[in-house]
Design an enzyme around this catalytic site. Structure first.
Site, PDB file in Angstrom:
ATOM      1  N   GLY A 192       0.874  -1.128   0.178  1.00 28.88           N
ATOM      2  CA  GLY A 192      -0.161   0.067  -0.191  1.00 28.88           C
ATOM      3  C   GLY A 192       0.905   1.410  -0.008  1.00 28.88           C
ATOM      4  N   SER A 213      -3.020  -7.513   2.928  1.00 23.57           N
ATOM      5  CA  SER A 213      -2.416  -8.811   2.509  1.00 23.57           C
ATOM      6  C   SER A 213      -1.961  -8.032   1.134  1.00 23.57           C
ATOM      7  CB  SER A 213      -3.327 -10.067   2.253  1.00 23.57           C
ATOM      8  OG  SER A 213      -2.558 -10.999   1.622  1.00 23.57           O
ATOM      9  N   TYR A 255      -0.744 -17.868  -0.902  1.00 26.14           N
ATOM     10  CA  TYR A 255      -1.813 -16.860  -0.688  1.00 26.14           C
ATOM     11  C   TYR A 255      -3.227 -17.691  -0.533  1.00 26.14           C
ATOM     12  CZ  TYR A 255      -5.019 -13.193  -2.084  1.00 26.14           C
ATOM     13  OH  TYR A 255      -6.021 -11.948  -2.350  1.00 26.14           O
TER      14      TYR A 255
END
Ligand code: UDP
Length: 310
Positions: A36, A75, A145
């Site tokens: 992010g 995530s 994942y």
């Protein structure tokens, strides 16, 4: 409501924060800024009720004061990112989910888990309904994942059943739109950036694999409808219009008016051959259906990339 959004400075998280503020909620965004960026929420800093805390939720999460909802969106989510960050991805899906569930339990808050169509792996049921258990290679590269999110779903249901935490699980299918990172490696960002630069469009394999792409505004509307509902889920939220990757490449070239040529590159290991959500449950329980067709969403996303790349 006062809402904690983990991954709040990410692509999807930042749109969620914005929509929550728009409807009058207070938002505490928590993000370790690995994938992010503060740029995604820079326009929210001046707004009342918004704060961003830099923290990795795989470590103990403390938020002071009342919290009404915890939305766990932290995530790495692009294959390129989670293949580069396999252990942080496993940690945030497992330990991070446990910490966020602990926070929700402590505060008496509703908890919403961002799960994924990847829990279906390379699906042998098509389109994918929520009752399909999936076809995942646990020891393949994508397992970091897929299995983290599968564990996260199991942990969420255990806190729900054992501790009575009020939970929601959304399974998010391929989502695209403004604030995707140009270098995040996903197919929509790769193709748009390549087309806008006049570079070759890199189709992996023969391009016959399919995906179903949901515009971010639609995705956020569906997620908030689930949050506000009395439906635990899991609920698929995605756009059921299915395209081959080769079709997507042609559409991107059309929408951008690019002179780029398509080139073929090796198919990554365990790349799912088909993916399309069955959204009957979301339609019936949430009254939600996506509104933005792919060509229109790609146009808006292309405009954003043009500004961003300039
Ligand atoms: N893909 C591609 N070219 C690219 C990036 C991705 O052909 O430059 C393909 C990839 O192999 C997959 C699909 O596009 O079949 C979607 O990939 P993405 O990384 O966006 O997400 P996934 O759905 O695989 O998680």
């Amino acid at each position: 409501m006062r809402v904690v959004v983990t991954g709040g400075a990410g692509f999807l998280g930042s749109h969620l924060c914005e929509r929550l503020l728009d409807r009058g909620d207070e938002v505490v965004a928590v993000d370790n800024l690995v994938t992010g960026s503060p740029d995604n929420v820079a326009h929210l800093f001046g707004r009342p009720g918004f704060s961003l805390v830099r923290h990795n939720v795989s470590n103990y999460v403390h938020v002071s004061g009342a919290v009404d909802a915890v939305l766990h969106f932290a995530s790495p989510a692009s294959p390129k990112d989670y293949l580069e960050l396999p252990i942080p991805t496993l940690k945030v899906g497992s330990i991070g989910t446990m910490n966020c569930l602990g926070l929700a339990k402590d505060k008496g808050a509703r908890f919403l888990l961002a799960s994924t169509s990847e829990v279906y792996g390379d699906p042998q049921v098509h389109p994918q309904t929520e009752d399909y258990w999936g076809h995942v290679n646990p020891i393949g590269p994508r397992g970091v994942y897929d299995e983290a999110k599968r564990f996260a779903e199991a942990m969420t249901m255990a806190y729900h059943r054992f501790h009575g935490v009020d939970v929601r699980i959304v399974r998010i299918f391929n989502t695209y739109g403004e604030r995707m990172r140009p270098d995040d490696g996903r197919v929509v960002s790769n193709f748009l950036v390549q087309a806008l630069r006049g570079a070759p469009i890199t189709v992996y394999g023969e391009g016959s694999q399919t995906r179903s792409f949901c515009y971010v505004a639609d995705e956020v509307t569906g997620i908030l409808a689930l949050l506000d509902s009395d439906c635990v889920g899991p609920v698929n939220i995605g756009n059921p219009a299915e395209f081959t990757v080769a079709e997507l490449a042609r559409l991107v070239i059309d929408v951008t008016g690019s002179a780029s040529q398509v080139v073929f590159r090796p198919l990554p290991e365990d790349d799912p051959t088909q993916r399309r959500p069955d959204i009957t449950l979301a339609q019936e329980r949430l009254g939600w259906t996506p509104q933005v067709p792919l060509a229109e969403g790609l146009r808006r996303t292309a405009d954003w990339f043009v500004a961003r790349l300039a």
